[in-house]
Design a protein around this motif. Sequence first.
Motif, PDB file in Angstrom:
ATOM      1  N   VAL A 253       0.850  -1.187   0.000  1.00  0.00           N
ATOM      2  CA  VAL A 253       0.000   0.000   0.000  1.00  0.00           C
ATOM      3  C   VAL A 253       0.886   1.239   0.000  1.00  0.00           C
ATOM      4  O   VAL A 253       1.838   1.331   0.780  1.00  0.00           O
ATOM      5  CB  VAL A 253      -0.924   0.021   1.244  1.00  0.00           C
ATOM      6  N   PHE A 254       0.563   2.202  -0.886  1.00  0.00           N
ATOM      7  CA  PHE A 254       1.285   3.467  -0.952  1.00  0.00           C
ATOM      8  C   PHE A 254       0.333   4.617  -0.658  1.00  0.00           C
ATOM      9  O   PHE A 254      -0.814   4.617  -1.112  1.00  0.00           O
ATOM     10  CB  PHE A 254       1.869   3.708  -2.348  1.00  0.00           C
ATOM     11  N   GLU A 255       0.839   5.600   0.065  1.00  0.00           N
ATOM     12  CA  GLU A 255       0.177   6.898   0.182  1.00  0.00           C
ATOM     13  C   GLU A 255       1.084   7.892  -0.518  1.00  0.00           C
ATOM     14  O   GLU A 255       2.264   7.999  -0.179  1.00  0.00           O
ATOM     15  CB  GLU A 255      -0.036   7.317   1.634  1.00  0.00           C
ATOM     16  N   LEU A 256       0.563   8.596  -1.504  1.00  0.00           N
ATOM     17  CA  LEU A 256       1.338   9.545  -2.295  1.00  0.00           C
ATOM     18  C   LEU A 256       1.107  10.949  -1.750  1.00  0.00           C
ATOM     19  O   LEU A 256      -0.018  11.434  -1.754  1.00  0.00           O
ATOM     20  CB  LEU A 256       0.938   9.442  -3.762  1.00  0.00           C
ATOM     21  N   VAL A 257       2.178  11.575  -1.266  1.00  0.00           N
ATOM     22  CA  VAL A 257       2.067  12.878  -0.610  1.00  0.00           C
ATOM     23  C   VAL A 257       3.075  13.856  -1.204  1.00  0.00           C
ATOM     24  O   VAL A 257       4.020  13.460  -1.887  1.00  0.00           O
ATOM     25  CB  VAL A 257       2.303  12.758   0.917  1.00  0.00           C
TER      26      VAL A 257
ATOM     27  N   SER B  87      11.736  -1.077  -6.168  1.00  0.00           N
ATOM     28  CA  SER B  87      11.926  -2.517  -6.322  1.00  0.00           C
ATOM     29  C   SER B  87      11.266  -3.238  -5.159  1.00  0.00           C
ATOM     30  O   SER B  87      11.141  -2.696  -4.061  1.00  0.00           O
ATOM     31  CB  SER B  87      13.411  -2.867  -6.387  1.00  0.00           C
ATOM     32  N   ILE B  88      10.848  -4.452  -5.432  1.00  0.00           N
ATOM     33  CA  ILE B  88      10.276  -5.328  -4.412  1.00  0.00           C
ATOM     34  C   ILE B  88      11.136  -6.578  -4.365  1.00  0.00           C
ATOM     35  O   ILE B  88      11.354  -7.229  -5.392  1.00  0.00           O
ATOM     36  CB  ILE B  88       8.815  -5.696  -4.721  1.00  0.00           C
TER      37      ILE B  88
ATOM     38  N   GLU C 161      11.539  -6.604   1.276  1.00  0.00           N
ATOM     39  CA  GLU C 161      11.946  -5.202   1.226  1.00  0.00           C
ATOM     40  C   GLU C 161      11.302  -4.511   0.038  1.00  0.00           C
ATOM     41  O   GLU C 161      11.175  -5.092  -1.035  1.00  0.00           O
ATOM     42  CB  GLU C 161      13.468  -5.126   1.099  1.00  0.00           C
ATOM     43  N   ILE C 162      10.894  -3.266   0.250  1.00  0.00           N
ATOM     44  CA  ILE C 162      10.478  -2.380  -0.832  1.00  0.00           C
ATOM     45  C   ILE C 162      11.371  -1.163  -0.724  1.00  0.00           C
ATOM     46  O   ILE C 162      11.507  -0.579   0.358  1.00  0.00           O
ATOM     47  CB  ILE C 162       8.987  -1.993  -0.728  1.00  0.00           C
ATOM     48  N   LYS C 163      12.001  -0.804  -1.841  1.00  0.00           N
ATOM     49  CA  LYS C 163      12.967   0.289  -1.816  1.00  0.00           C
ATOM     50  C   LYS C 163      12.750   1.206  -3.015  1.00  0.00           C
ATOM     51  O   LYS C 163      12.679   0.737  -4.150  1.00  0.00           O
ATOM     52  CB  LYS C 163      14.382  -0.291  -1.839  1.00  0.00           C
ATOM     53  N   PHE C 164      12.618   2.505  -2.751  1.00  0.00           N
ATOM     54  CA  PHE C 164      12.499   3.508  -3.806  1.00  0.00           C
ATOM     55  C   PHE C 164      13.873   4.082  -4.103  1.00  0.00           C
ATOM     56  O   PHE C 164      14.681   4.283  -3.192  1.00  0.00           O
ATOM     57  CB  PHE C 164      11.543   4.622  -3.386  1.00  0.00           C
ATOM     58  N   ASP C 165      14.130   4.358  -5.383  1.00  0.00           N
ATOM     59  CA  ASP C 165      15.444   4.849  -5.786  1.00  0.00           C
ATOM     60  C   ASP C 165      15.533   6.372  -5.894  1.00  0.00           C
ATOM     61  O   ASP C 165      16.543   6.945  -5.550  1.00  0.00           O
ATOM     62  CB  ASP C 165      15.847   4.234  -7.136  1.00  0.00           C
ATOM     63  N   ASN C 166      14.513   7.034  -6.376  1.00  0.00           N
ATOM     64  CA  ASN C 166      14.648   8.446  -6.706  1.00  0.00           C
ATOM     65  C   ASN C 166      13.627   9.360  -6.032  1.00  0.00           C
ATOM     66  O   ASN C 166      13.426  10.483  -6.478  1.00  0.00           O
ATOM     67  CB  ASN C 166      14.599   8.632  -8.231  1.00  0.00           C
ATOM     68  N   VAL C 167      12.997   8.896  -4.979  1.00  0.00           N
ATOM     69  CA  VAL C 167      12.075   9.726  -4.201  1.00  0.00           C
ATOM     70  C   VAL C 167      12.256   9.401  -2.718  1.00  0.00           C
ATOM     71  O   VAL C 167      12.762   8.337  -2.360  1.00  0.00           O
ATOM     72  CB  VAL C 167      10.591   9.500  -4.590  1.00  0.00           C
TER      73      VAL C 167
ATOM     74  N   GLY D 226       1.789  -0.343   8.074  1.00  0.00           N
ATOM     75  CA  GLY D 226       0.944  -0.999   7.082  1.00  0.00           C
ATOM     76  C   GLY D 226       0.983  -0.385   5.692  1.00  0.00           C
ATOM     77  O   GLY D 226       0.274  -0.842   4.795  1.00  0.00           O
ATOM     78  N   TYR D 227       1.776   0.658   5.467  1.00  0.00           N
ATOM     79  CA  TYR D 227       1.856   1.275   4.134  1.00  0.00           C
ATOM     80  C   TYR D 227       3.156   2.057   4.001  1.00  0.00           C
ATOM     81  O   TYR D 227       3.885   2.268   4.991  1.00  0.00           O
ATOM     82  CB  TYR D 227       0.647   2.173   3.858  1.00  0.00           C
ATOM     83  N   TYR D 228       3.438   2.491   2.782  1.00  0.00           N
ATOM     84  CA  TYR D 228       4.609   3.317   2.494  1.00  0.00           C
ATOM     85  C   TYR D 228       4.128   4.718   2.112  1.00  0.00           C
ATOM     86  O   TYR D 228       3.280   4.865   1.240  1.00  0.00           O
ATOM     87  CB  TYR D 228       5.432   2.731   1.343  1.00  0.00           C
ATOM     88  N   LYS D 229       4.685   5.727   2.766  1.00  0.00           N
ATOM     89  CA  LYS D 229       4.381   7.118   2.434  1.00  0.00           C
ATOM     90  C   LYS D 229       5.460   7.581   1.450  1.00  0.00           C
ATOM     91  O   LYS D 229       6.643   7.625   1.792  1.00  0.00           O
ATOM     92  CB  LYS D 229       4.386   7.992   3.683  1.00  0.00           C
ATOM     93  N   VAL D 230       5.038   7.903   0.220  1.00  0.00           N
ATOM     94  CA  VAL D 230       5.943   8.252  -0.863  1.00  0.00           C
ATOM     95  C   VAL D 230       5.791   9.732  -1.165  1.00  0.00           C
ATOM     96  O   VAL D 230       4.690  10.208  -1.454  1.00  0.00           O
ATOM     97  CB  VAL D 230       5.640   7.419  -2.136  1.00  0.00           C
ATOM     98  N   VAL D 231       6.899  10.462  -1.095  1.00  0.00           N
ATOM     99  CA  VAL D 231       6.886  11.909  -1.314  1.00  0.00           C
ATOM    100  C   VAL D 231       7.199  12.190  -2.783  1.00  0.00           C
ATOM    101  O   VAL D 231       8.285  11.861  -3.263  1.00  0.00           O
ATOM    102  CB  VAL D 231       7.912  12.623  -0.406  1.00  0.00           C
TER     103      VAL D 231
END
Length: 133
Positions: free
Chosen positions: A30-34, A96-97, A113-119, A126-131
């Motif tokens: 689950v992602f929350e986009l902020v 990546s997952i 693991e879930i890893k973002f490269d450029n944000v 329970g979720y990932y907050k993505v800026v």
Amino acid sequence: MISRVLMLLSILLLTCSCKKDCYTAPEKVVFELVNSSGQNLLENGTLTTVGISDSDGVGVQITKTNDFKIVLERVGSFNGTKNYKLYNTIKIAEFSIKSSPVTDDCDGFKIDEIKFDNVSYTKENGYYKVVLD
């Protein structure tokens, strides 16, 4: 006759699985986009469309929730790492997952693991907050 019975029993034993007849699905992603102020971009109308695809360009089904998050459907059922892109009108986010098989009596996978490269992102409860800025 006895050899046929022994042969039949041997075949039955070889075809029976030692594991229970069950499957453990990976947990929901689950992602929350902020934005950098923490405002939810789906809730405030900044983002109206979001798409996700894997490294082969195959789209990932997503579901928007009532609390303005997105759930990635059917990801994580593999052993290894897969790369994805999150498309939107602000910034393309690459992530990546990494998944591996579960180690209990059931078949299935767990997300390691879930890893973002450029944000920027944080793992919340329970979720990932993505800026996206």
